[in-house]
Design an enzyme around this catalytic site. Sequence first.
Site, mmCIF file in Angstrom:
data_model
loop_
_atom_site.group_PDB
_atom_site.id
_atom_site.type_symbol
_atom_site.label_atom_id
_atom_site.label_comp_id
_atom_site.label_asym_id
_atom_site.label_seq_id
_atom_site.Cartn_x
_atom_site.Cartn_y
_atom_site.Cartn_z
ATOM 1 N N HIS A 65 0.843 -1.202 0.000
ATOM 2 C CA HIS A 65 0.000 0.000 0.000
ATOM 3 C C HIS A 65 0.873 1.246 0.000
ATOM 4 C CE1 HIS A 65 -3.721 -2.179 1.404
ATOM 5 N NE2 HIS A 65 -2.776 -3.067 1.654
ATOM 6 N N GLU A 98 3.331 -0.629 3.932
ATOM 7 C CA GLU A 98 3.020 0.715 3.440
ATOM 8 C C GLU A 98 4.320 1.331 2.958
ATOM 9 O OE1 GLU A 98 0.020 2.187 3.465
ATOM 10 O OE2 GLU A 98 -1.202 0.883 4.744
#
Length: 496
Positions: free
Chosen positions: A252, A334
Amino acid sequence: MLKKIIYFHIILFLSFSFVNAEIKADYKIVRLYNINHQDILKLTKEGIDIDNVWDKNAIIYIQYDKLHILEDMNLSYTVLKRPDLRSKAGYHTYEQIGETLNAIAIAHPNICKLYNIGKSYEGRDLWFIKISDNVDIEEDEPEVKYISTMHGDEPVGTELCLNFIKYLTDNYGTDQRVTGLVDEMEIWVMPLMNPDGYVHERRYNMEGIDLNRGFPDRVVDNVNTTEGRAVEIQHIMNWAFAHSSVLSANFHTGATVVNYPYDSDFDYTKNYSATPDEDLMVTIALSYASLNKSMRESYYFPSGITNGVEWYTAYGGMQDWNYVWLGCNEMTIELHDIKTPSFSKIPELWDENREAMLTYISWALRGIRGLVTDAETGNPVKAVVRLSGIDHDMYTDPDVGDYHRITLPGIYSLSISADGYINKVVNNISVGENNATRIDVKLTPQYLVNIRTAIVILKIMSNMQINESTKGLDITNDGKLGISDFLYFMNLISLK
Ligand code: ZN
């Protein structure tokens, strides 16, 4: 008149479907100020998607018709501008992703196989590439997977996955480490899990579902079936049911951190939710983050890692589902604070993550591995593998019988159980830093034990005389002990 009615119906139909589409599509990206843990939990329970939390701030994705909840809760917030559609210039288009993967698979047929595991809601392909030696056969090798961009507005991981695939295929046969990884494991990479969201530059799929909130969840949605789920989630689940990955990550953007399970907990008040594999999870997360400068030097996340619940609770995430139902250690990675940084940033991000991505998958070769087979036939067995003291099931791959129980160095006891077989425990297994310790296990079928037991009982019974102490065994009451009593007895205790 008829014409008018038809016209009216068309208008009605169009406006209805438009409203419907608008409800699904119209969401706001909102920044919240001065919020606390309880606020976040309340929003989560209202079905609002939390995207990021830091200090007392949060970024949320909220449907337009739920904005009043923020007012009701007296929260201070600003609605953020949606990212400029032109910001994705330079990134691969959806079509180019398919072309690139196809070209790589064609150029490296010995180690690459491209699969389309299904279509998105709008009919786009979900490409999954397998990279391994003997790519057409399932071997006694751990399966690992990288999946990116289940949130369509987070394209960095797609590029890094494409780079990762190129790096493996370009360096196979010349780079010793890459060759080793490709030879020793089955590496699956899906650069784009939400192609519709990617094309429309939105977080959700085109049913308006957040794909990282739609998986079965041990706390709120404890049914491991595909029924009623987003079609993209169904494809991932069906693929996973037919495979046996032991380690994976989903990529992400919007923060820079490695997030490890659990993302949710039965106790709403908790600020941390550890899995039974906590030490292992933390160590694997650290091994990724320590190789990534931005994570390592993170201001908000000590050492660049966080437990899911510690950051914010999310229900229906893919990582918890992988851990709970597949026995697969999955983390949510992330990659960058900005969701869609300028494409010129990609080479730097690839540099920052290349080593980490390679190191992360190599964990699948550590711990304890082996084959579980039927002691009589030698066939692979679908078995549950457990480390003593760790309340977590892992599974063999039923196609080959191999298991790969990743664990930290130490001395372990391993228990193996399977339906229809006698459980087996292997003690004093020493696990080191590098290659997994091999423990092959032959399981004895329960029926064999039953037959042996039956033969013993039959022999004993046929040698016995009827007297006060044995007359209870004359089940058929014919004044003698024999085969009929034996069979009746067997039937009673349900031995097959
Ligand atoms: Zn995301």
